[in-house]
Scaffold this motif. Sequence first.
Motif, mmCIF file in Angstrom:
data_model
loop_
_atom_site.group_PDB
_atom_site.id
_atom_site.type_symbol
_atom_site.label_atom_id
_atom_site.label_comp_id
_atom_site.label_asym_id
_atom_site.label_seq_id
_atom_site.Cartn_x
_atom_site.Cartn_y
_atom_site.Cartn_z
ATOM 1 N N HIS A 53 57.145 57.292 -52.083
ATOM 2 C CA HIS A 53 57.697 57.881 -50.862
ATOM 3 C C HIS A 53 58.956 57.115 -50.456
ATOM 4 O O HIS A 53 59.028 55.888 -50.581
ATOM 5 C CB HIS A 53 56.678 57.803 -49.717
ATOM 6 N N HIS A 54 59.947 57.833 -49.960
ATOM 7 C CA HIS A 54 61.172 57.177 -49.490
ATOM 8 C C HIS A 54 61.718 57.892 -48.260
ATOM 9 O O HIS A 54 61.455 59.080 -48.034
ATOM 10 C CB HIS A 54 62.230 57.144 -50.593
ATOM 11 N N HIS A 55 62.473 57.124 -47.462
ATOM 12 C CA HIS A 55 63.206 57.694 -46.330
ATOM 13 C C HIS A 55 64.570 57.013 -46.319
ATOM 14 O O HIS A 55 64.801 56.026 -45.619
ATOM 15 C CB HIS A 55 62.462 57.466 -45.018
ATOM 16 N N VAL A 56 65.454 57.532 -47.149
ATOM 17 C CA VAL A 56 66.757 56.907 -47.396
ATOM 18 C C VAL A 56 67.576 56.706 -46.117
ATOM 19 O O VAL A 56 68.233 55.664 -45.971
ATOM 20 C CB VAL A 56 67.549 57.729 -48.440
ATOM 21 N N PRO A 57 67.583 57.635 -45.149
ATOM 22 C CA PRO A 57 68.383 57.398 -43.941
ATOM 23 C C PRO A 57 68.033 56.097 -43.217
ATOM 24 O O PRO A 57 68.909 55.459 -42.620
ATOM 25 C CB PRO A 57 68.066 58.618 -43.072
ATOM 26 N N HIS A 58 66.778 55.698 -43.255
ATOM 27 C CA HIS A 58 66.387 54.436 -42.617
ATOM 28 C C HIS A 58 67.081 53.263 -43.286
ATOM 29 O O HIS A 58 67.701 52.416 -42.624
ATOM 30 C CB HIS A 58 64.870 54.261 -42.682
#
Length: 277
Positions: A53-58
């Motif tokens: 899982h990733h949340h690149v904007p963070h």
Amino acid sequence: MPHLPHPSPEDLRRDPLPLRGRTALVTGASRRGGIGHAVARRLVAYGASVCLHHHVPHDAAMPWGADRIEDVVASVRAAAGDPEARIVAGPGDLADPAAPAELITTATAALGGRLDILVANHALSGSDGPLDAIDAAMLDAHWAVDTRSVLLLIQAYARQPDRRRGGRVVMMTSGQDIAGGMPGEIAYALQKGALASITRSLATTLAEQGVTVNTVNPGPVDTDYMTGDDYAAIAARFPAGRWGMPDDPARLIAWLATDEADWVTGQVINSEGAFRR
């Protein structure tokens, strides 16, 4: 009551791929310098298929910046012990209350219809401060990402209709209840403390499903967020003279995912190299 027999010599010989055929979701695995990436590499090295899982904007908003997800996936794939293991990745903003259940559904489908291991490694960085600086928005942001999303992930994981016994859940805490605590990160410490406190209750809840639940405090880990004199000062507080590296907690977490850790549940485990606080 009769004693259980001693393991046979064959049973005592460690399988080099103890997680072959298992599937795992690792959250917060978006940077090659992070703990999530290290955990994923260990799990696939043991034979597991893994969804990152990733949340690149963070990460893009943080001083350390974001990696290309393709590079993260390639690094994890290079560590795979089983050539048939799947390594996939997917985004998700876990501040959204609907995202945890959607992520479990997506990961389960991508990994063949079953999810055995959940490692909730993600956390919100920044947006915090000491008691005099925190406000409702900071508290709410950390609650949503660091705590609420973890409980909702575990809820969705436990609701899988086809999950087999022997599942594993690992959460992450930060030693906020040790020695001097974390007075400069009140919102973060509060929410991570909540995960430590709920560990035993979750372990009891999921025991009837054959799922173990443990929480790991990795201590200070070099994930590329500190340099210079501050870095050296922290290193000097470890008896080994160095920071923890991402693979240090990853080895423990990977072991907790194996059958060897079947009798370990409801524990908050400090794995921080005797760090002197």
